[in-house]
Write a protein that holds these residues in place. Structure first.
Motif, PDB file in Angstrom:
ATOM      1  N   VAL A  88      18.195   7.169   4.175  1.00  0.00           N
ATOM      2  CA  VAL A  88      16.991   7.579   3.453  1.00  0.00           C
ATOM      3  C   VAL A  88      16.410   6.392   2.685  1.00  0.00           C
ATOM      4  CG1 VAL A  88      16.106   9.153   1.690  1.00  0.00           C
ATOM      5  CG2 VAL A  88      17.814   9.949   3.327  1.00  0.00           C
ATOM      6  N   ASP A  89      17.288   5.586   2.140  1.00  0.00           N
ATOM      7  CA  ASP A  89      16.847   4.399   1.413  1.00  0.00           C
ATOM      8  C   ASP A  89      16.032   3.489   2.350  1.00  0.00           C
ATOM      9  OD1 ASP A  89      16.880   2.426  -0.638  1.00  0.00           O
ATOM     10  OD2 ASP A  89      18.440   1.357   0.471  1.00  0.00           O
ATOM     11  N   ILE A  90      16.542   3.285   3.546  1.00  0.00           N
ATOM     12  CA  ILE A  90      15.846   2.402   4.496  1.00  0.00           C
ATOM     13  C   ILE A  90      14.507   3.023   4.905  1.00  0.00           C
ATOM     14  CG2 ILE A  90      15.981   1.515   6.874  1.00  0.00           C
ATOM     15  CD1 ILE A  90      18.865   0.768   6.293  1.00  0.00           C
ATOM     16  N   ILE A  91      14.505   4.330   5.135  1.00  0.00           N
ATOM     17  CA  ILE A  91      13.230   4.973   5.516  1.00  0.00           C
ATOM     18  C   ILE A  91      12.211   4.801   4.389  1.00  0.00           C
ATOM     19  CG2 ILE A  91      12.098   7.189   6.015  1.00  0.00           C
ATOM     20  CD1 ILE A  91      14.688   8.038   7.437  1.00  0.00           C
ATOM     21  N   ASN A  92      12.640   5.029   3.166  1.00  0.00           N
ATOM     22  CA  ASN A  92      11.704   4.896   2.040  1.00  0.00           C
ATOM     23  C   ASN A  92      11.185   3.477   1.906  1.00  0.00           C
ATOM     24  OD1 ASN A  92      11.489   7.527   1.139  1.00  0.00           O
ATOM     25  ND2 ASN A  92      13.413   7.402   0.008  1.00  0.00           N
ATOM     26  N   LYS A  93      12.082   2.510   2.108  1.00  0.00           N
ATOM     27  CA  LYS A  93      11.639   1.115   1.994  1.00  0.00           C
ATOM     28  C   LYS A  93      10.658   0.778   3.109  1.00  0.00           C
ATOM     29  CE  LYS A  93      15.385  -0.912  -0.614  1.00  0.00           C
ATOM     30  NZ  LYS A  93      16.809  -1.191  -0.529  1.00  0.00           N
ATOM     31  N   LEU A  94      10.934   1.261   4.306  1.00  0.00           N
ATOM     32  CA  LEU A  94      10.029   0.987   5.428  1.00  0.00           C
ATOM     33  C   LEU A  94       8.668   1.623   5.184  1.00  0.00           C
ATOM     34  CD1 LEU A  94      12.403   1.566   8.498  1.00  0.00           C
ATOM     35  CD2 LEU A  94      11.323  -0.589   7.848  1.00  0.00           C
ATOM     36  N   ARG A  95       8.695   2.827   4.665  1.00  0.00           N
ATOM     37  CA  ARG A  95       7.434   3.535   4.442  1.00  0.00           C
ATOM     38  C   ARG A  95       6.630   2.865   3.333  1.00  0.00           C
ATOM     39  NH1 ARG A  95       4.665   6.992   6.042  1.00  0.00           N
ATOM     40  NH2 ARG A  95       4.870   8.721   4.595  1.00  0.00           N
TER      41      ARG A  95
ATOM     42  N   SER B   3       8.522  -8.424   8.529  1.00  0.00           N
ATOM     43  CA  SER B   3       8.048  -9.421   7.568  1.00  0.00           C
ATOM     44  C   SER B   3       7.704  -8.794   6.219  1.00  0.00           C
ATOM     45  CB  SER B   3       6.833 -10.154   8.123  1.00  0.00           C
ATOM     46  OG  SER B   3       5.818  -9.217   8.367  1.00  0.00           O
ATOM     47  N   ASN B   4       7.404  -7.520   6.229  1.00  0.00           N
ATOM     48  CA  ASN B   4       6.998  -6.894   4.970  1.00  0.00           C
ATOM     49  C   ASN B   4       8.150  -6.241   4.212  1.00  0.00           C
ATOM     50  OD1 ASN B   4       4.270  -7.463   5.162  1.00  0.00           O
ATOM     51  ND2 ASN B   4       4.020  -5.848   6.697  1.00  0.00           N
ATOM     52  N   VAL B   5       9.314  -6.205   4.848  1.00  0.00           N
ATOM     53  CA  VAL B   5      10.425  -5.493   4.210  1.00  0.00           C
ATOM     54  C   VAL B   5      11.453  -6.534   3.782  1.00  0.00           C
ATOM     55  CG1 VAL B   5      12.125  -3.663   4.514  1.00  0.00           C
ATOM     56  CG2 VAL B   5       9.972  -3.582   5.766  1.00  0.00           C
ATOM     57  N   ASP B   6      11.898  -6.419   2.523  1.00  0.00           N
ATOM     58  CA  ASP B   6      12.721  -7.522   2.011  1.00  0.00           C
ATOM     59  C   ASP B   6      14.167  -7.511   2.506  1.00  0.00           C
ATOM     60  OD1 ASP B   6      13.561  -5.364   0.669  1.00  0.00           O
ATOM     61  OD2 ASP B   6      13.064  -6.064  -1.350  1.00  0.00           O
TER      62      ASP B   6
ATOM     63  N   ASP C  75      10.013  15.112   1.345  1.00  0.00           N
ATOM     64  CA  ASP C  75       8.852  15.550   2.109  1.00  0.00           C
ATOM     65  C   ASP C  75       8.601  14.687   3.345  1.00  0.00           C
ATOM     66  OD1 ASP C  75       7.081  17.527   2.328  1.00  0.00           O
ATOM     67  OD2 ASP C  75       5.454  16.559   1.199  1.00  0.00           O
ATOM     68  N   LEU C  76       9.686  14.242   3.953  1.00  0.00           N
ATOM     69  CA  LEU C  76       9.578  13.418   5.160  1.00  0.00           C
ATOM     70  C   LEU C  76       9.957  14.267   6.371  1.00  0.00           C
ATOM     71  CD1 LEU C  76      11.244  10.188   3.713  1.00  0.00           C
ATOM     72  CD2 LEU C  76       8.850  10.429   4.367  1.00  0.00           C
ATOM     73  N   LEU C  77       9.163  15.274   6.625  1.00  0.00           N
ATOM     74  CA  LEU C  77       9.559  16.259   7.627  1.00  0.00           C
ATOM     75  C   LEU C  77       9.330  15.784   9.057  1.00  0.00           C
ATOM     76  CD1 LEU C  77       8.166  19.393   5.806  1.00  0.00           C
ATOM     77  CD2 LEU C  77      10.535  18.705   6.019  1.00  0.00           C
ATOM     78  N   ASP C  78       8.472  14.779   9.221  1.00  0.00           N
ATOM     79  CA  ASP C  78       8.149  14.360  10.591  1.00  0.00           C
ATOM     80  C   ASP C  78       9.047  13.259  11.126  1.00  0.00           C
ATOM     81  OD1 ASP C  78       6.263  16.241  10.939  1.00  0.00           O
ATOM     82  OD2 ASP C  78       4.594  14.981  10.256  1.00  0.00           O
ATOM     83  N   VAL C  79      10.029  12.870  10.329  1.00  0.00           N
ATOM     84  CA  VAL C  79      11.002  11.926  10.864  1.00  0.00           C
ATOM     85  C   VAL C  79      11.936  12.727  11.756  1.00  0.00           C
ATOM     86  CG1 VAL C  79      12.909  10.392  10.280  1.00  0.00           C
ATOM     87  CG2 VAL C  79      10.890  10.465   8.799  1.00  0.00           C
TER      88      VAL C  79
ATOM     89  N   LYS D 174      18.563  15.621   7.401  1.00  0.00           N
ATOM     90  CA  LYS D 174      17.337  16.432   7.373  1.00  0.00           C
ATOM     91  C   LYS D 174      17.120  17.029   5.983  1.00  0.00           C
ATOM     92  CE  LYS D 174      16.737  17.989  12.133  1.00  0.00           C
ATOM     93  NZ  LYS D 174      16.943  19.082  13.075  1.00  0.00           N
ATOM     94  N   LYS D 175      18.218  17.470   5.388  1.00  0.00           N
ATOM     95  CA  LYS D 175      18.124  18.102   4.071  1.00  0.00           C
ATOM     96  C   LYS D 175      17.547  17.131   3.042  1.00  0.00           C
ATOM     97  CE  LYS D 175      21.204  20.228   0.732  1.00  0.00           C
ATOM     98  NZ  LYS D 175      22.571  20.519   0.396  1.00  0.00           N
ATOM     99  N   VAL D 176      18.050  15.886   3.054  1.00  0.00           N
ATOM    100  CA  VAL D 176      17.542  14.932   2.066  1.00  0.00           C
ATOM    101  C   VAL D 176      16.095  14.552   2.399  1.00  0.00           C
ATOM    102  CG1 VAL D 176      17.896  12.683   1.004  1.00  0.00           C
ATOM    103  CG2 VAL D 176      19.859  14.049   1.650  1.00  0.00           C
ATOM    104  N   LEU D 177      15.802  14.407   3.687  1.00  0.00           N
ATOM    105  CA  LEU D 177      14.420  14.043   4.053  1.00  0.00           C
ATOM    106  C   LEU D 177      13.446  15.135   3.617  1.00  0.00           C
ATOM    107  CD1 LEU D 177      14.888  12.405   7.577  1.00  0.00           C
ATOM    108  CD2 LEU D 177      14.407  11.283   5.397  1.00  0.00           C
TER     109      LEU D 177
END
Ligand code: ATP
Length: 986
Positions: free
Chosen positions: A697-704, A657-660, A735-739, A728-731
Motif C-alpha cells: 500500500v505504501d508503494i501504491i500511495n507513493k506511485l500515485r 524518475s518521479n519516485v524517490d 479508496d483505491l478500489l480500482d487497483v 483489498k481491505k486496506v486499499l
C-alpha cells in the motif's frame, strides 16, 4: 536454566544476522536459540530482554525507540568479573543500542560496539560485579523500516559467555491494524466420522433454469473395478498402451477417475467435528469452513453437506443441507424445516462434506463425445492436409499487427475445418490480440459467422469481452455478443460494466434459452461453462469458429468440452497459448503425470507439423509488446532461450524518475526485501503477511502521489487468498478500489503498467506444503513466469529474499535486481558463487598478504577489525591471509577469537565466534596464515591452516576450538570462506 526461548512462536520465524545470513528458527523445538539465565557456576542471573508475548516477537513501531532493561544479578557471595557486554550482531546493522542509563526516548548513549567491548561509561573499576549487586543495562531499538529486527547480545562474565538473542517485529499502523485477533488453530478434522446411508433430505436451491435441461449430462458412475484398481494403487492397463484413437475415451476417463478418487479422499479430510453453526435469518444457518478461501474444500452453490448432532445417540438423524451461498469463509445452508426448528446456535455438529461430481460428469461427457470427432482434430498427422479458402487481404481493426500476427489472422480466415490452428508464443507477444483481431474480422466479414470464445478463467474471459467491446474501429452490437457465466459465479464478481452482457435472475447467472442463444454471434465463456450451451441443446456445427485462449492452461478433457460438443466438419478451431505459462490444475499427482497435466495444445506439438512450425498449422509469435526490456530479459533467458524480442516503447522512466525509492531509475524491476512474518488466523489455513501488505500500500500511495498513474494501471499479485483479501481491505480504506488485486491465475492473460508482487512467505518449512497444494510462488516456474511478465513498465517484488532465494528462478530474479542496483530493504542473503568451490581448497592457501595500509598498532588495539577484513575481502580472491606481529602487541587480557565467514561476494558476512584456548608455543612473531574451510556451528568443520609453527588445525562443529597464542590470550582470527551446503543458526 531455561530462558524461555524455546517455548514457541506458533509459526516459525526466519532471521538473519547483521551480515545478512539467515537462520530458520523453529521456536518450538530448536535448541539452538536457547540461552542461559545464569553463568556456569550459577552465579549471575541475566534477564531476557523483549521476551516473546504469546509466543511471538514483540511488535514495535517504526521510527519510535523501544527500550527494555536487562538486569545482571550476582547472586553469589563472591564478586564476579564482568568483562564485557556488547552487541555481537544486529540486523539491520546498528538498529540496537546498549546503554547504562535509561535512554530518554530516541537517543542512544552507546554505539552497538565500542572499541573495548564494554559499555561506555562503565569504567574498569566497575568491571567487578559485587556480591548480591544488580546492574541494569538498557537495550533499545529504533527501527527505520518495517520487518523483523534481531540482535545478539554477549555478556562475558568470568570465563563464560552468556548470550541473549532478541527478536522484534517493526510495524506501522497499517500492518498493526491487520494483526490477527484470533490465533490460528487448525480446525479438528476427522474422516468418515458418521455413515450417511440415511438422512433427512432438504430442498435444493432453485435450478439454474426452470425449464430444465434439454440435454442432460449422464451420471457416469465410477466403475467398481476401476475404483478398486486406483484405490489399491494399481496402474490400469490402459496406460500401458499410451493414448490412441481407439482408447481415447477409456484413457481419459481413467485419468479423470484417478483425479476424482483423489478429490473424494481430499474432501473427506475436510470433515469437521463438534463445530457450531449460526442462525442467519429465518431460513439459513451459517457454517464457518476453514480453508474455503483456498478452495480446501472447494464448495459451490448447490453442493450439499451432511450434519449430525455431535452426540453418541444413534437416533439423531443426519440432515442434508444445501449450500445456498458461499462467502469468504462460511457457507449459508438450508436443511429440512425440522432441523431449523431444533437448531440452537450453541449446538455442536459433526459435518460431512460431499464431493460434487458435476464438473467431472461434464468432462466424462466431453471425452466420450470426442471419440466421434474426426481424426484430424484429435490426432492430426504429417499427412493431414489443410483446406484453405481464398480470402481478400485484410485491414486490421485493432491497430498495427506484425507480419506473424497478420499471417495468423489470414490463416484463420482462410481455414476450413480441422486440423486446429495454433498461435503460440511467450507472454505479451499478442496472442490474445491476434485472436481478438481474427474474431472481429469474422464478425465484420462473415455475416453467418458464429463464434464461441473460451478462456481458462472468468477473468480471462472478461478480459476478452473487454477487448472486443472496446475496439475503436469495430462496434460489436450489444445484442450480438454474450458473456455466459456459470450459475456458481458470484454476481458481485462481475465488473459492473459487463453485467449487461450476461443473463441473470435475482442476481444468479443463468443460461438463456436456445432461441436467445442462437441470436448471439459471439459467445464468451470459460471452458467448463460452455457445457451450459450443450445442455441447452446448441448443436454441433452451430459455431463456425471456436477460439480457445490460454489453451495451455486447460487439461485435454477441458478443451474437449467446447470442441467435442460443438465441432463439426467445417468448424474452424483456433488455439492460443503458451505451454510455458500456467498449465492445467490437477490434484492427483499420478493423473497429472500420466497425461492429465498435459494440455491439448501441448499434445498437438507431438505432431510433426506443429513441432516443425509448419505455417499452415501454427504461428509462433516472439515480438513482445508488453514489457519493458529489463522486465523481459530474465524470463526470455530462463524460459524462451533468449528468443523474445522486446518491442515495447520505453516509457518507464516517466514513472521511476518521479519516485524517490528507486535506486536505479533506468531499471524498472525493483526487489524490495522485507522480513515480515507469514501468519494465519482463526481457522483459516490461508496465509497472509501484514508487513508486506503495508509495504504494498505504501508503494501504491507513493506511485500515485508522484506519477500520473491511474488506479487501474496498477495490479497486485499475491499467491494466497488471505493476502489478496487483506490487501483489498486496506486499499478500500484508501479508496483505491480500482487497483486489481488477485492471484497469478487471475492475472494470466492480463497486464498492467505497474505490477506489484507480494510473495508472502517468510518461513521456509512451509514450502513443501505449498508444493503439495499447488499454492504459493515457490517451486512453480510457470507461476513465476506468469507473475513477472504481467508488468508493462514497472515490476516491484516485495518479499523475503532469504526465502525466495530457495527457489532457483526467484533467486535469479533477486540477483538480477541486485546486480542492477535495484535491490532495497533488508540485507539480501549470501550469494553462493558456483566458481567458489573450485577456487577454494584446504591446502590452497594464498600467499598473498592482506595488508591494510591504514593498519597500525593503534588500530590493532582498538580491536575492531571486523570492518577492516570485511572491506579487504570484498576483493574476494583470498582464501587465506596473514596476521603479522600482532599477538605480542596486545595488552588485552582477553580477546575473543572470531571466525568470520565471508560470503563469496564479500558484501555479506556471517559472523560467529569461538573461544580459543590451547597451549601453543607459537611466538606469533612471524604471524600466521589462516585458511578456514568451515562448517562450524552453522558450519560443519573448519580448518585453520596456520603459518608455521602452528600446525593446521581442524575446528570441530559446535564446540570450543582452542588455539592459544603466545601470551595466553585468544586472538582475533578472520575466516573468509565457507564451503558445502550450510544450515544456519544463531
Ligand atoms: N503488433 C502489436 N503492436 C503493438 N502492440 C501490440 C501488438 N501485439 C500485441 N500488442 C500489445 O501487447 C500487449 C500484450 O498482448 P496480448 O495480451 O495479446 O499478449 P498475449 O500473448 O496474449 O499475452 P499472455 O501470454 O500474457 O496472455 C497488449 O497490450 C497488446 O495490445
Amino acid at each position: 536454566m531455561s530462558s524461555g526461548w524455546n517455548d514457541g512462536w506458533d509459526d516459525d520465524c526466519s532471521v538473519i544476522s547483521d551480515k545478512g545470513e539467515i537462520g530458520f528458527i523453529d521456536f518450538a523445538d530448536d535448541k539452538s536459540v536457547q540461552s542461559y539465565d545464569i553463568n556456569e557456576e550459577g552465579s549471575v542471573i541475566i534477564s531476557v530482554p523483549f521476551p516473546f508475548t504469546q509466543g511471538k516477537p514483540q511488535s514495535i513501531l517504526v521510527g519510535q525507540t523501544s527500550k527494555w532493561p536487562i538486569t545482571l544479578e550476582n547472586t553469589t557471595d563472591e564478586p564476579v568479573e564482568l568483562w564485557g557486554v556488547r552487541i555481537f550482531c544486529s540486523n539491520p546493522a546498528d538498529s540496537f543500542t546498549l546503554s547504562l542509563m535509561e535512554p530518554p526516548s530516541a537517543d542512544t548513549i552507546t554505539k552497538s560496539e565500542n572499541s573495548q567491548g564494554f559499555l561506555e561509561g562503565y569504567s574498569l573499576e566497575d568491571r567487578v560485579l559485587q556480591s548480591q549487586q544488580t546492574l541494569t543495562i538498557w537495550l533499545s531499538c529504533k527501527p527505520k523500516d518495517m520487518g523483523l529486527h534481531t540482535t545478539v547480545v554477549h555478556f562475558d562474565v568470568d570465563d563464560n559467555r552468556i548470550e541473549r538473542v532478541v527478536f522484534l517485529l517493526a510495524e506501522d499502523s497499517i500492518s498493526r491494524s491487520l494483526a490477527s485477533t484470533k490465533p490460528y488453530r487448525r480446525a479438528p478434522r476427522r474422516r468418515n466420522q458418521f455413515a450417511v446411508d440415511e438422512y433427512v433430505v432438504s430442498s435444493r436451491p432453485a435450478k439454474p433454469t426452470k425449464r430444465g435441461y434439454k440435454c442432460k449430462i449422464a451420471e457416469y458412475p465410477i466403475p467398481k473395478h476401476i475404483r478398486e484398481l486406483i484405490e489399491n494403487k494399481h496402474v490400469p492397463d490402459v496406460f500401458a498402451e499410451g493414448l490412441t484413437k481407439e482408447n481415447y475415451a477409456a484413457f481419459f476417463s481413467t485419468l479423470l477417475t484417478m483425479e476424482e478418487v483423489h478429490l473424494e479422499e481430499e474432501m473427506r479430510t475436510h470433515n469437521m467435528e463438534c463445530v457450531m453453526m449460526r442462525r442467519k435469518g429465518p431460513q439459513f444457518v451459517a457454517l464457518e469452513v476453514p480453508g474455503l478461501a483456498e478452495r480446501r474444500p472447494s464448495l459451490v452453490h448447490g453442493d450439499f453437506i451432511f450434519a449430525k448432532i455431535a452426540s453418541d445417540n444413534s437416533d439423531c438423524p443426519a440432515y442434508q443441507g444445501y449450500i445456498y451461498r458461499v462467502e469468504a469463509d462460511e457457507v449459508l445452508l438450508r436443511f429440512a424445516d425440522k432441523f431449523h426448528t431444533l437448531h440452537r446456535d450453541g449446538n455442536l455438529y459433526n459435518v460431512h462434506f460431499t464431493y460434487n461430481r458435476v464438473t467431472m460428469r461434464r468432462l466424462y461427457q466431453a471425452i466420450e463425445a470426442a471419440e466421434t470427432l474426426q481424426d484430424n482434430l484429435l490426432f492430426p498427422s504429417e499427412s493431414t492436409k489443410r483446406t484453405l479458402v481464398k480470402t481478400a487481404p485484410i485491414v486490421p481493426c485493432s491497430g498495427s499487427l506484425n507480419a506473424e500476427q497478420m499471417h495468423s489472422v489470414e490463416m484463420i480466415l482462410a481455414c476450413k475445418g480441422a486440423p486446429p490452428y495454433v498461435i503460440y508464443g511467450p507472454p505479451g507477444t499478442g496472442k490474445t490480440k491476434t485472436l481478438v483481431e481474427a474474431i472481429l474480422q469474422i464478425y465484420t466479414k462473415r455475416k453467418n459467422g458464429r463464434i464461441l470464445v473460451c478462456a481458462a478463467s472468468n477473468s480471462a474471459a472478461d478480459h476478452i469481452l473487454e477487448r472486443l467491446i472496446s475496439n475503436e474501429n469495430v462496434k460489436v452490437k450489444e445484442s450480438e455478443i454474450f458473456r455466459l457465466n456459470a450459475t456458481s459465479r458470484p454476481y458481485e464478481d462481475v465488473p459492473p460494466d459487463y453485467i449487461r452482457f450476461s443473463y441473470f435472475e435475482l442476481s444468479v447467472f443463468k443460461c438463456p434459452p436456445l432461441q436467445a442463444l442462437k441470436r448471439y454471434r459471439i459467445i464468451i465463456s470459460t471452458y467448463m461453462s460452455s457445457t451450459l450451451l450443450y445442455t441447452e441443446d446448441v448443436k454441433r456445427g452451430h459455431f463456425s469458429h471456436i477460439f480457445l485462449d490460454e489453451a495451455g492452461q486447460a487439461s485435454e478433457p477441458e478443451s474437449m468440452v467446447p470442441i467435442a460438443n460443438f465441432c463439426q466438419r467445417e468448424t474452424v478451431v483456433v488455439l492460443a497459448g503458451d505451454p510455458k505459462q500456467l498449465g492445467p490444475v490437477v490434484f492427483s499427482k499420478d493423473a497429472e503425470s500420466l497425461g492429465l497435466g498435459k494440455s491439448y495444445l501441448e499434445r498437438l506439438f507431438e505432431c510433426e507439423s506443429y513441432r516443425n512450425e509448419d505455417d499452415n498449422f501454427v504461428t509462433k509469435l516472439v515480438s513482445n509488446y508488453r514489457c519493458h526490456p529489463a522486465i523481459l530479459d530474465l524470463p526470455s533467458r530462463l524460459f524462451y532461450k533468449g528468443e523474445l524480442i522486446a518491442c515495447k516503447e520505453d516509457n518507464s522512466f516517466s514513472i521511476t524518475s518521479n519516485v524517490d525509492f528507486f535506486p536505479n531509475k533506468e531499471f524498472p524491476v525493483l526487489f524490495f526485501g522485507i522480513q515480515g512474518c507469514d501468519e494465519r488466523e482463526g481457522n483459516n489455513p490461508s496465509w497472509f503477511n501484514r508487513i508486506e501488505v503495508s509495504k504494498v500500500v505504501d508503494i501504491i500511495n507513493k506511485l500515485r502521489a508522484s506519477t500520473d498513474l491511474n488506479e487501474s494501471d496498477i495490479g497486485v499479485i499475491a499467491p494466497y487468498r488471505q493476502q489478496v483479501l487483506k490487501i483489498k481491505k486496506v486499499l478500500e480504506t484508501w479508496d483505491l478500489l480500482d487497483v486489481k488485486v488477485g492471484s497469478v491465475e487471475q492475472f494470466q492473460g492480463q497486464e498492467r503498467e505497474v505490477i506489484i508482487v507480494s510473495t508472502v512467505r517468510s518461513t521456509i518449512k512451509h514450502n513443501d506444503f505449498d508444493r503439495t497444494y499447488c499454492l504459493g510462488f515457490l517451486s512453480n516456474p510457470k507461476r513465476f513466469n506468469v507473475a513477472i511478465t504481467r508488468a508493462k513498465s514497472l515490476l516491484v517484488i516485495i518479499g523475503n529474499p532469504h526465502i525466495v532465494c530457495k527457489d532457483p528462478y526467484w533467486e535469479k530474479l533477486l540477483w538480477h535486481c541486485y546486480e542492477n542496483n535495484s535491490y532495497q530493504g533488508c540485507p539480501p542473503p549470501e550469494r553462493m558463487d558456483q566458481g567458489f568451490e573450485e577456487s577454494f581448497s584446504e591446502t590452497g592457501v594464498s600467499n598473498e598478504v592482506v595488508e591494510d595500509p591504514s593498519w597500525d598498532e593503534g588500530t590493532w588495539n582498538s580491536y575492531d577489525k571486523r570492518v577492516y577484513f570485511a572491506d579487504v575481502l570484498e576483493a574476494r580472491q583470498h582464501c587465506g591471509f596473514r596476521l603479522r606481529n600482532r599477538m605480542t602487541r596486545t595488552g588485552m587480557k582477553k580477546m575473543m577469537m572470531i571466525v568470520m565467514v565471508m560470503s563469496v561476494m564479500g558484501h555479506r558476512v556471517f559472523g560467529d565466534s569461538v573461544d580459543c584456548m590451547k597451549d601453543c608455543n607459537h611466538s606469533c612473531g612471524s604471524g600466521f596464515w589462516c585458511n578456514v574451510k568451515c562448517e562450524w556451528k552453522c558450519i560443519k568443520s573448519a580448518t585453520v591452516a596456520s603459518y608455521e609453527p602452528l600446525k593446521a588445525k581442524t575446528l570441530t562443529p559446535g564446540g570450543v576450538n582452542p588455539i592459544q597464542f603466545g601470551l595466553g590470550r585468544t586472538c582475533t582470527m578472520w575466516v573468509m570462506r565457507m564451503s558445502g551446503p550450510v544450515r544456519y543458526y544463531f
